[in-house]
Design a protein around this motif. Structure first.
Motif, short mmCIF file in Angstrom:
data_model
loop_
_atom_site.label_atom_id
_atom_site.label_comp_id
_atom_site.label_asym_id
_atom_site.label_seq_id
_atom_site.Cartn_x
_atom_site.Cartn_y
_atom_site.Cartn_z
N PHE A 318 0.81 -1.21 0.00
CA PHE A 318 0.00 0.00 0.00
C PHE A 318 0.85 1.27 0.00
N VAL A 319 0.33 2.30 -0.64
CA VAL A 319 0.97 3.61 -0.64
C VAL A 319 0.70 4.28 0.72
N PRO A 320 1.73 4.81 1.38
CA PRO A 320 1.51 5.49 2.66
C PRO A 320 0.50 6.63 2.53
N HIS A 321 -0.31 6.82 3.54
CA HIS A 321 -1.31 7.89 3.62
C HIS A 321 -2.41 7.76 2.56
N CYS A 322 -2.56 6.58 1.98
CA CYS A 322 -3.47 6.43 0.84
C CYS A 322 -4.94 6.56 1.23
N THR A 323 -5.25 6.43 2.50
CA THR A 323 -6.67 6.46 2.89
C THR A 323 -7.14 7.84 3.37
N GLU A 324 -6.26 8.82 3.36
CA GLU A 324 -6.63 10.11 3.94
C GLU A 324 -7.80 10.78 3.22
N SER A 325 -7.92 10.55 1.93
CA SER A 325 -9.01 11.18 1.16
C SER A 325 -10.20 10.24 0.94
#
Length: 355
Positions: A318-325
């Protein structure tokens, strides 16, 4: 059988299930998918629907071993009119301490009282969801829908109380025009892909792909008919959700609406004018002539609250911080996918969902 973890991850993110059961996350596993080739009753009008539902419900209750899932909506309210008096009916209620979240139990109680059913509210907490999700994923051999865990919790209770069948109103929206957002316009091919896909893999995965075969199957002259598409792929995903939740608990899923099909062209004009599920509305008004049509509420699950404090996945895929949006439903899917990958590898992990 082909092992392709990347395909399975992307298929789950886009369609909420692995649509090709010849491809699996891990060698030796088979991602469970629902068989949608069973015989169904044709429905042209409210009378056809009434008789089809009546017969399915009568068969389910012939031996007295069935329990009803009762929401506040008209689909299960119709089923409540058809089951025997004294039938046990469960309503799910998710609890987030200190937070007011959607609660259908009051309206469900109204339908239960109207039809002289034995009503019970099942309170569900995040800790219950985590345990049930793990069971469902291990049984399904793939990540799951956010409603799957709570259905399984209620199904386990039904088994403990001696029931052998769980009657639910699933597929009514898909078959009879309740998915008004997906039926709201004549969709261009690319527009429909953007509208239907739950999480675009490139937004969260380091090595994404775009498995588009389901969309290509229904592309005609650059367009996709929403009702045709969901009556294959959404219907299969939804039935897989309910059948897995029930079979994980050891009970048979019975879906009276799922045993029918619309034997007439869908009336887009009525739906786009606000008359969604018009055949079901007509049947509801016949069975409850003095009642208003209840508001449509998807099965409540407070995913926004559960994942408000989650800082996203940590695995290398997973890409870091991918769930912030992402919204709560999308965060559930990423959380669930990461958790399932950990289960596959047998890693020790603790719950991070609502810390």
């Amino acid at each position: 059988m082909t092992t392709d973890k990347e395909f399975c991850m992307c298929s789950y993110l886009m369609y909420r299930y692995v649509y090709d059961n010849n491809i699996t996350f891990r060698e030796g596993d088979v991602c469970a998918t629902a068989d949608i080739g069973f015989k169904r009753h044709p429905v042209k009008n409210r009378d056809d629907l009434y008789y089809a539902l009546r017969d399915s419900v009568a068969k389910a209750y012939a031996d007295g071993g069935a329990v009803l899932a009762l929401s506040g909506g008209m689909d299960s309210a119709i089923l409540a009119r058809l089951v025997p008096e004294g039938t046990k009916a469960y309503t799910f209620r998710c609890i987030v301490p200190g937070v007011q979240v959607t609660d259908e139990s009051g309206m469900a109680r109204k339908w239960a009282d109207y039809n002289h059913l034995k009503h019970e509210v099942i309170d569900i907490y995040w800790e219950d969801i985590v345990k049930a999700a793990d069971k469902c994923m291990r049984h399904k051999k793939s990540p799951i829908h956010s409603i799957e865990a709570q259905i399984s919790i209620a199904a386990e209770k039904a088994v403990q109380e001696g029931y052998s069948k769980f009657v639910l109103g699933e597929n009514a929206d898909i078959i009879y025009g309740g998915m008004d957002g997906l039926l709201s316009k004549d969709w261009l091919y690319a527009e429909f892909i953007d509208r239907y896909s739950y999480v675009m893999p490139y937004k969260v995965l380091r090595n994404p792909s775009m498995p588009l075969d389901p969309y290509k199957e229904f592309e005609k002259d650059g367009h996709i008919d929403g009702h045709d598409f969901i009556n294959k792929y959404f219907r299969q995903e939804a039935l897989g959700t309910y059948t897995n939740a029930c079979s994980t608990a050891g009970i048979k899923f019975v879906g009276p609406y799922s045993l029918t099909y619309l034997d007439a062209p869908i009336d887009y004009a009525r739906i786009r004018a606000g008359d969604t599920k018009y055949i079901i509305r007509e049947l509801f008004k016949e069975l409850y002539p003095e009642e208003d049509i209840p508001s449509k509420i998807p099965m409540p699950r407070p995913v926004n609250e559960w994942f408000a404090g989650w800082d996203g996945p940590k695995r290398k895929e997973f890409v870091p911080h991918c769930t912030e949006s992402l919204n709560g439903d999308q965060r559930w899917m990423v959380w669930c996918l990461e958790r399932y990958l950990n289960i596959l590898e047998g890693e020790d992990f603790h719950d991070k969902g609502s810390d």
